[in-house]
Write a protein that holds these residues in place. Sequence first.
Motif, PDB file in Angstrom:
ATOM      1  N   LEU A  17       0.827  -1.205   0.000  1.00  0.00           N
ATOM      2  CA  LEU A  17       0.000   0.000   0.000  1.00  0.00           C
ATOM      3  C   LEU A  17       0.865   1.261   0.000  1.00  0.00           C
ATOM      4  CD1 LEU A  17      -2.728  -1.029   2.602  1.00  0.00           C
ATOM      5  CD2 LEU A  17      -2.949  -0.999   0.105  1.00  0.00           C
ATOM      6  N   ALA A  18       1.904   1.262   0.831  1.00  0.00           N
ATOM      7  CA  ALA A  18       2.782   2.431   0.905  1.00  0.00           C
ATOM      8  C   ALA A  18       3.449   2.691  -0.441  1.00  0.00           C
ATOM      9  CB  ALA A  18       3.838   2.231   1.993  1.00  0.00           C
ATOM     10  N   LYS A  19       3.912   1.642  -1.082  1.00  0.00           N
ATOM     11  CA  LYS A  19       4.579   1.789  -2.377  1.00  0.00           C
ATOM     12  C   LYS A  19       3.624   2.363  -3.425  1.00  0.00           C
ATOM     13  CE  LYS A  19       7.519  -0.755  -5.565  1.00  0.00           C
ATOM     14  NZ  LYS A  19       8.162  -2.042  -5.854  1.00  0.00           N
ATOM     15  N   ALA A  20       2.387   1.862  -3.459  1.00  0.00           N
ATOM     16  CA  ALA A  20       1.405   2.339  -4.435  1.00  0.00           C
ATOM     17  C   ALA A  20       1.068   3.814  -4.201  1.00  0.00           C
ATOM     18  CB  ALA A  20       0.139   1.498  -4.366  1.00  0.00           C
ATOM     19  N   LEU A  21       0.902   4.196  -2.942  1.00  0.00           N
ATOM     20  CA  LEU A  21       0.569   5.585  -2.628  1.00  0.00           C
ATOM     21  C   LEU A  21       1.741   6.518  -2.903  1.00  0.00           C
ATOM     22  CD1 LEU A  21      -1.455   4.854   0.605  1.00  0.00           C
ATOM     23  CD2 LEU A  21      -2.382   5.863  -1.508  1.00  0.00           C
ATOM     24  N   GLU A  22       2.955   6.066  -2.608  1.00  0.00           N
ATOM     25  CA  GLU A  22       4.140   6.871  -2.904  1.00  0.00           C
ATOM     26  C   GLU A  22       4.319   7.036  -4.406  1.00  0.00           C
ATOM     27  OE1 GLU A  22       7.029   4.639  -0.692  1.00  0.00           O
ATOM     28  OE2 GLU A  22       6.647   5.785   1.145  1.00  0.00           O
ATOM     29  N   LYS A  23       4.054   5.991  -5.157  1.00  0.00           N
ATOM     30  CA  LYS A  23       4.157   6.052  -6.621  1.00  0.00           C
ATOM     31  C   LYS A  23       3.155   7.071  -7.188  1.00  0.00           C
ATOM     32  CE  LYS A  23       4.267   3.098 -10.689  1.00  0.00           C
ATOM     33  NZ  LYS A  23       4.096   1.744 -11.219  1.00  0.00           N
ATOM     34  N   ALA A  24       2.020   7.227  -6.491  1.00  0.00           N
ATOM     35  CA  ALA A  24       0.994   8.189  -6.915  1.00  0.00           C
ATOM     36  C   ALA A  24       1.321   9.607  -6.440  1.00  0.00           C
ATOM     37  CB  ALA A  24      -0.376   7.757  -6.394  1.00  0.00           C
ATOM     38  N   GLY A  25       2.456   9.770  -5.752  1.00  0.00           N
ATOM     39  CA  GLY A  25       2.899  11.093  -5.365  1.00  0.00           C
ATOM     40  C   GLY A  25       2.645  11.486  -3.923  1.00  0.00           C
ATOM     41  N   HIS A  26       2.119  10.581  -3.120  1.00  0.00           N
ATOM     42  CA  HIS A  26       1.833  10.884  -1.718  1.00  0.00           C
ATOM     43  C   HIS A  26       3.040  10.561  -0.841  1.00  0.00           C
ATOM     44  CE1 HIS A  26      -2.348  11.505  -2.731  1.00  0.00           C
ATOM     45  NE2 HIS A  26      -2.361  10.348  -3.346  1.00  0.00           N
ATOM     46  N   GLU A  27       3.133  11.246   0.293  1.00  0.00           N
ATOM     47  CA  GLU A  27       4.151  10.936   1.292  1.00  0.00           C
ATOM     48  C   GLU A  27       3.504  10.005   2.307  1.00  0.00           C
ATOM     49  OE1 GLU A  27       6.650  13.047   4.897  1.00  0.00           O
ATOM     50  OE2 GLU A  27       5.728  14.319   3.378  1.00  0.00           O
ATOM     51  N   VAL A  28       4.132   8.858   2.566  1.00  0.00           N
ATOM     52  CA  VAL A  28       3.539   7.856   3.449  1.00  0.00           C
ATOM     53  C   VAL A  28       4.491   7.521   4.589  1.00  0.00           C
ATOM     54  CG1 VAL A  28       2.575   5.521   3.597  1.00  0.00           C
ATOM     55  CG2 VAL A  28       2.268   6.857   1.497  1.00  0.00           C
TER      56      VAL A  28
END
Length: 119
Positions: A17-28
């Motif tokens: 989940l963290a990787k997918a959200l970071e790839k979308a530009g979010h800081e996790v």
Amino acid sequence: MARILLAEDDESMRRFLAKALEKAGHEVVSYGQGDHAYVRLQSDIFDLLLTDIVMPEMDGIELARRAAELDPTMKIMFITGFAAVALSGERETPKDAKVLSKPFHLRDLVAEVDRMMAA
């Protein structure tokens, strides 16, 4: 993009989940236990709390309630495979919290996060 605190006790799911959200530009920032995530919430600011409901020590509902007390403007999303049971009428959840039931596609998660942040 959004600054997200992720609380998920399943390590592989948390990394995924963290990787997918970071790839979308979010800081996790992620934690495997709700109580550890809560300690971080007490000293840091996040736009969104993304939490599993069923976790050891402090479950996601308790974490979300405490997070909403610390920062009423923080958005909250639950991710769970047990939504019907865990979110029964007996447990009060923060107002406007969203629920994404497992299994879900990562693009659906990212889209829902983006919708919540745009609202």
